[in-house]
Design a protein around this motif. Structure first.
Motif, short mmCIF file in Angstrom:
data_model
loop_
_atom_site.label_atom_id
_atom_site.label_comp_id
_atom_site.label_asym_id
_atom_site.label_seq_id
_atom_site.Cartn_x
_atom_site.Cartn_y
_atom_site.Cartn_z
N THR A 106 0.83 -1.22 0.00
CA THR A 106 0.00 0.00 0.00
C THR A 106 0.87 1.28 0.00
OG1 THR A 106 -0.17 0.10 2.42
CG2 THR A 106 -1.91 -1.10 1.26
N ALA A 107 2.19 1.12 0.19
CA ALA A 107 3.05 2.32 0.22
C ALA A 107 4.25 2.14 -0.70
CB ALA A 107 3.55 2.55 1.65
N ASP A 108 4.62 3.20 -1.37
CA ASP A 108 5.89 3.17 -2.11
C ASP A 108 6.66 4.46 -1.81
OD1 ASP A 108 5.05 5.24 -3.89
OD2 ASP A 108 3.92 3.75 -5.04
N GLU A 163 7.74 7.00 -3.52
CA GLU A 163 7.28 8.28 -4.04
C GLU A 163 6.07 8.81 -3.26
OE1 GLU A 163 6.68 8.14 -8.28
OE2 GLU A 163 6.03 10.24 -8.19
N SER A 164 5.12 7.91 -2.98
CA SER A 164 3.92 8.38 -2.28
C SER A 164 4.25 8.79 -0.84
CB SER A 164 2.80 7.35 -2.33
OG SER A 164 3.27 6.08 -1.96
N ASN A 202 5.89 12.23 -1.11
CA ASN A 202 4.86 13.24 -1.39
C ASN A 202 4.08 13.60 -0.14
OD1 ASN A 202 5.53 13.45 -4.05
ND2 ASN A 202 3.96 12.02 -4.78
N LYS A 203 3.72 12.59 0.63
CA LYS A 203 2.95 12.82 1.86
C LYS A 203 3.79 13.62 2.86
CE LYS A 203 -0.78 12.05 4.22
NZ LYS A 203 -2.03 12.66 3.77
N TRP A 205 -1.12 6.27 7.80
CA TRP A 205 -1.20 5.86 6.40
C TRP A 205 -2.43 4.99 6.26
CZ3 TRP A 205 1.98 7.71 2.77
CH2 TRP A 205 1.95 7.11 1.51
#
Ligand code: SF4
Length: 304
Positions: A89-91, A93-94, A97-98, A166
């Motif tokens: 559910t997480a990478d 880049e995300s 960004n967060k 998250w």
């Protein structure tokens, strides 16, 4: 099956290999493993081993962690697509960004993340030390990645920090329904309830004990109760029954299976040792960047 087991033992000696198995693995894999444990114990063990080959029976992020802490060893995972839907559910880049959107936060990533997320984390944690990890930080705002249930549990234990969650969850623990737990409690009113912090809040609030797989194993071993309602993946029953043959166990919902954890069979383990497949390969930069939050995590003690 005996021939297969003998071949695995023979190959293991011949190749100076060690088999690590997570508590959620199938019984026959746990039986033949040199070391069984939760994510934290296995990460620590992997860093201490002097074997040339580590065969990691677990999911991919665990084998990646073993490679990061033991970069000079060959780390194998018997089934390459044994992945973790929570980790996915997480990478990188995300998360970046967060972090940019939130401003001044420390990124705490659960060890159940793929290695790219670890490279942009301030510190990692497992369910065994998440509370102590968050308490150890000077930052007051924490981006907790990726399990919202574990993060919510931590927020309840560390009141002086803002925990930003998250939106990820483990499908196995997330599936627990409070009605299933009440049914078991009605049926076995004398049973103690021990659940994993990846479980939803309603389940945690109805539990006598909340902890990692190792924490649950210790709780059961030290408890005078004879019956236990367990809220985690049913592979834990191997260790629980082995250590407590006189106690009874009931899993919430009667079954609780991580299909990814169950992908590795004895035959896969045998082929992995024989053909030295599937090797976890990480570049030097990734290893260096991911090592910092993992080593920082290893220095923090367990919650329980
Ligand atoms: S039990 Fe949940 S967190 Fe653990 S590997 Fe399976 S999906 Fe991932």
């Amino acid at each position: 099956m005996e021939t297969l087991k003998n071949e695995i033992i023979r190959l293991k000696k011949e190749k100076n290999a060690v088999i690590l198995a997570h508590y959620y693995q199938m019984d026959e894999i746990q039986e033949i493993a040199d070391i069984r444990g939760d994510s934290l114990a296995l990460a620590i063990e992997a860093s201490k081993l002097d074997a040339e080959i580590i065969v990691f029976c677990g999911v991919k992020f665990m084998a990646e962690t073993a490679k990061v802490v033991s970069p000079n060893k060959k780390v194998l995972i018997p089934v390459i697509d044994a992945t973790c839907p929570l980790a996915d559910t997480a990478d990188k880049e995300s998360v970046l960004n967060k972090k940019k959107e939130l401003g001044d936060v420390a990124v705490v990533s659960y060890v159940n993340t793929n290695v790219d997320v670890k490279t942009v984390s301030d510190i990692c944690c497992t369910s065994a030390n998440a509370v102590n990890v968050v308490k150890s930080l000077k930052e007051k705002r924490i981006l907790f990645v990726p399990d919202r249930n574990l993060g919510d549990y931590v927020a309840g234990e560390v009141k002086d920090k803002e925990i930003i969650l998250w939106n990820g969850a483990c499908p196995v623990h997330e599936a627990y329904d409070i009605e299933q737990l009440y049914d078991l409690k009605n049926k076995y009113p004398d049973a103690a309830v021990a659940v994993h912090p990846e479980s939803p809040r309603a389940i945690r609030e109805a539990a006598d004990f909340i902890g990692s797989t190792s924490g649950i194993i210790n709780f059961v071993g030290n408890s005078s109760s004879k019956r236990f309602i367990i809220g985690t993946e049913e592979g834990i029953l191997f260790e629980l029954k082995r250590n407590n043959p006189d106690k009874e166990f009931y899993i919430i919902g009667s079954r609780s299976v991580c299909t990814n954890m169950k992908k590795i069979t004895l035959n896969d383990l045998y082929l992995s040792l024989k053909e030295e497949r599937f090797e976890i390969k990480l570049d030097k930069k990734t290893i260096e960047e991911a090592k910092k939050p993992i080593e920082r995590m290893i220095s923090i003690k367990r919650n329980q």
